[in-house]
Design a protein around this motif. Structure first.
Motif, PDB file in Angstrom:
ATOM      1  N   PHE A  78       0.958  -1.340  -0.010  1.00 42.39           N
ATOM      2  CA  PHE A  78       0.156  -0.228  -0.014  1.00 42.39           C
ATOM      3  C   PHE A  78       0.795   1.330   0.014  1.00 42.39           C
ATOM      4  N   VAL A  79       0.251   2.530  -0.229  1.00 36.41           N
ATOM      5  CA  VAL A  79       1.020   3.724  -0.277  1.00 36.41           C
ATOM      6  C   VAL A  79       0.874   4.293   1.173  1.00 36.41           C
ATOM      7  N   LEU A  80       1.779   4.690   1.737  1.00 33.36           N
ATOM      8  CA  LEU A  80       1.887   5.124   3.305  1.00 33.36           C
ATOM      9  C   LEU A  80       2.154   6.723   3.343  1.00 33.36           C
ATOM     10  N   VAL A  81       1.240   7.330   3.736  1.00 34.81           N
ATOM     11  CA  VAL A  81       1.373   8.780   3.893  1.00 34.81           C
ATOM     12  C   VAL A  81       1.460   9.193   5.329  1.00 34.81           C
ATOM     13  N   GLY A  82       2.714   9.996   5.731  1.00 37.27           N
ATOM     14  CA  GLY A  82       2.634  10.494   7.225  1.00 37.27           C
ATOM     15  C   GLY A  82       3.106  11.758   7.233  1.00 37.27           C
ATOM     16  N   GLY A  99       8.115  -4.725   2.744  1.00 35.30           N
ATOM     17  CA  GLY A  99       7.549  -5.544   1.738  1.00 35.30           C
ATOM     18  C   GLY A  99       6.004  -4.997   1.888  1.00 35.30           C
ATOM     19  N   ASP A 100       5.423  -4.423   2.995  1.00 30.20           N
ATOM     20  CA  ASP A 100       4.361  -3.660   2.848  1.00 30.20           C
ATOM     21  C   ASP A 100       3.961  -2.579   2.104  1.00 30.20           C
ATOM     22  N   VAL A 101       5.249  -1.636   2.105  1.00 27.40           N
ATOM     23  CA  VAL A 101       4.998  -0.232   1.513  1.00 27.40           C
ATOM     24  C   VAL A 101       5.431  -0.163   0.067  1.00 27.40           C
ATOM     25  N   GLN A 102       4.456   0.099  -0.771  1.00 29.00           N
ATOM     26  CA  GLN A 102       4.622   0.307  -2.058  1.00 29.00           C
ATOM     27  C   GLN A 102       5.453   1.667  -2.397  1.00 29.00           C
ATOM     28  N   ARG A 103       4.812   2.780  -1.921  1.00 29.12           N
ATOM     29  CA  ARG A 103       5.408   4.121  -2.147  1.00 29.12           C
ATOM     30  C   ARG A 103       4.924   4.634  -0.710  1.00 29.12           C
ATOM     31  N   LEU A 104       6.026   5.840  -0.467  1.00 31.44           N
ATOM     32  CA  LEU A 104       6.040   6.515   0.848  1.00 31.44           C
ATOM     33  C   LEU A 104       5.891   7.909   0.675  1.00 31.44           C
ATOM     34  N   VAL A 105       5.151   8.496   1.327  1.00 31.04           N
ATOM     35  CA  VAL A 105       4.927   9.936   1.420  1.00 31.04           C
ATOM     36  C   VAL A 105       5.343  10.629   2.647  1.00 31.04           C
ATOM     37  N   VAL A 106       6.225  11.520   2.957  1.00 30.84           N
ATOM     38  CA  VAL A 106       6.727  11.959   3.968  1.00 30.84           C
ATOM     39  C   VAL A 106       6.499  13.432   3.998  1.00 30.84           C
ATOM     40  N   VAL A 107       5.924  14.072   5.155  1.00 26.48           N
ATOM     41  CA  VAL A 107       5.276  15.487   4.893  1.00 26.48           C
ATOM     42  C   VAL A 107       5.948  16.159   6.256  1.00 26.48           C
ATOM     43  N   ASP A 108       6.947  17.074   6.010  1.00 25.53           N
ATOM     44  CA  ASP A 108       7.245  17.867   7.017  1.00 25.53           C
ATOM     45  C   ASP A 108       7.747  17.151   8.505  1.00 25.53           C
ATOM     46  N   ALA A 109       8.590  16.420   8.295  1.00 29.78           N
ATOM     47  CA  ALA A 109       9.249  15.412   9.453  1.00 29.78           C
ATOM     48  C   ALA A 109       9.999  15.946  10.482  1.00 29.78           C
ATOM     49  N   PRO A 110       9.765  15.957  11.659  1.00 33.74           N
ATOM     50  CA  PRO A 110      10.762  16.813  12.692  1.00 33.74           C
ATOM     51  C   PRO A 110      12.007  15.944  12.905  1.00 33.74           C
ATOM     52  N   GLY A 111      13.032  16.452  13.354  1.00 37.79           N
ATOM     53  CA  GLY A 111      14.220  15.803  13.799  1.00 37.79           C
ATOM     54  C   GLY A 111      14.941  14.849  12.721  1.00 37.79           C
ATOM     55  N   VAL A 112      14.927  14.883  11.430  1.00 40.54           N
ATOM     56  CA  VAL A 112      15.705  14.254  10.515  1.00 40.54           C
ATOM     57  C   VAL A 112      17.102  14.846  10.340  1.00 40.54           C
ATOM     58  N   LEU A 113      17.500  15.967  10.603  1.00 36.64           N
ATOM     59  CA  LEU A 113      18.848  16.359  10.303  1.00 36.64           C
ATOM     60  C   LEU A 113      19.906  15.752  11.210  1.00 36.64           C
ATOM     61  N   HIS A 114      19.427  15.644  12.509  1.00 34.50           N
ATOM     62  CA  HIS A 114      20.096  14.730  13.357  1.00 34.50           C
ATOM     63  C   HIS A 114      19.608  14.700  14.715  1.00 34.50           C
ATOM     64  N   GLU A 196      17.318   1.781   5.787  1.00 36.59           N
ATOM     65  CA  GLU A 196      16.223   0.729   5.458  1.00 36.59           C
ATOM     66  C   GLU A 196      15.268   1.003   4.942  1.00 36.59           C
ATOM     67  N   VAL A 197      14.908   2.192   4.485  1.00 37.34           N
ATOM     68  CA  VAL A 197      13.845   2.740   3.745  1.00 37.34           C
ATOM     69  C   VAL A 197      14.056   2.579   2.314  1.00 37.34           C
ATOM     70  N   ARG A 198      13.415   1.455   1.537  1.00 39.94           N
ATOM     71  CA  ARG A 198      13.640   1.156   0.297  1.00 39.94           C
ATOM     72  C   ARG A 198      12.526   1.502  -0.806  1.00 39.94           C
ATOM     73  N   ALA A 199      11.272   1.941  -0.180  1.00 37.80           N
ATOM     74  CA  ALA A 199      10.252   2.426  -1.085  1.00 37.80           C
ATOM     75  C   ALA A 199      10.554   3.877  -1.648  1.00 37.80           C
ATOM     76  N   ASP A 200       9.888   4.008  -2.979  1.00 31.59           N
ATOM     77  CA  ASP A 200      10.103   5.126  -3.627  1.00 31.59           C
ATOM     78  C   ASP A 200       9.470   6.024  -2.669  1.00 31.59           C
TER      79      ASP A 200
END
Length: 249
Positions: A78-82, A99-114, A196-200
């Protein structure tokens, strides 16, 4: 759990950020999505119409909640949107269950710089002030609950100690799901998750976001193996509400 478009072959799971709107944060998209997707949206525990308790609302625990929802309601993949906290949860889910995630949509995620990046702006939004624990031990956690009724002064506790203790969650965070989840999400270390995130992956960011600045989105696009970034110029931290037509496009 909310469903729309049941019977459509493709499935999409929508994961909200911190806020009592819960799944309703996607209200402008669901009517459109249900024309071609089986849409599933959740009120994560602690938010919306779900139960609220003094428990650890962490990305890891929320990823397990999503797994339970997916196993019961969704076809794979499925498509996963967060969005925001939900984006961090979705990254964890995509890494743990590729294996669950066909495509991933990430919107304004906090804390990803470090780790602990941009925590001051993000936590202040929920009434918290946080000083990361690489300073002197006496300065590790300062006035984390400045807007709580009882002033707590200075604490010498690591955030993980607070998060792991029901008594400290109650005393320091007032058993507030938003404050617990906010501290947990910025305490998340994304370094092991991202490779580890392989989905487009489509990364959507509001150009005017002050809680999670655009530079974090640019870094995230570089760190994810298969990602592209789209910036919405007139949006801030919640582009699906602030610029719904552009977000939908």
């Amino acid at each position: 759990v909310y469903e729309a478009g049941r019977g459509n072959a493709r499935s999409i799971l929508l994961v909200h950020g911190i806020g009592q709107g819960g799944a309703r944060d996607f209200r402008y998209q669901i009517d459109w999505l249900k024309q071609s997707f089986h849409v599933v949206a959740v009120d994560l525990p602690g938010f919306g119409d779900s139960d609220k308790a003094n428990v650890l609302y962490s990305p890891a625990n929320y990823a397990r909640v999503l797994k339970h929802v997916a196993d019961r309601f969704l076809r794979r993949p499925f498509v996963l949107v967060g969005h925001s906290m939900g984006a961090v949860v979705s990254l964890r889910y995509a890494a743990a269950y590729p294996g669950d995630v066909q495509r991933l949509v990430v919107v304004d995620a906090p804390g990803v710089l470090h780790r602990y990046s941009t925590t001051s702006q993000f936590l202040a939004h929920f009434g918290l002030v946080y000083v990361p624990p690489f300073l002197d031990p006496l300065e590790r956690l300062t006035d984390i609950a400045r807007r709580l009724i009882t002033p707590l002064g200075r604490l010498t506790l690591d955030p993980q100690i607070i998060l792991s203790s029901p008594q400290l969650r109650q005393t320091v965070l007032g058993s507030d799901p938003a404050k617990i989840a906010g501290l947990a999400v910025v305490s998340e270390d994304p370094r092991w998750v991202l490779p580890e995130v392989r989905a487009d992956t489509l990364i959507i960011w509001g150009a005017r976001d002050t809680l999670t600045p655009l530079r974090a989105g640019r870094v995230l696009a570089l760190k994810l193996p298969n990602a592209r970034l789209v910036v919405i110029e007139r949006a801030a931290h919640v582009p699906m509400l602030e610029a719904p037509e552009r977000f939908r496009a």
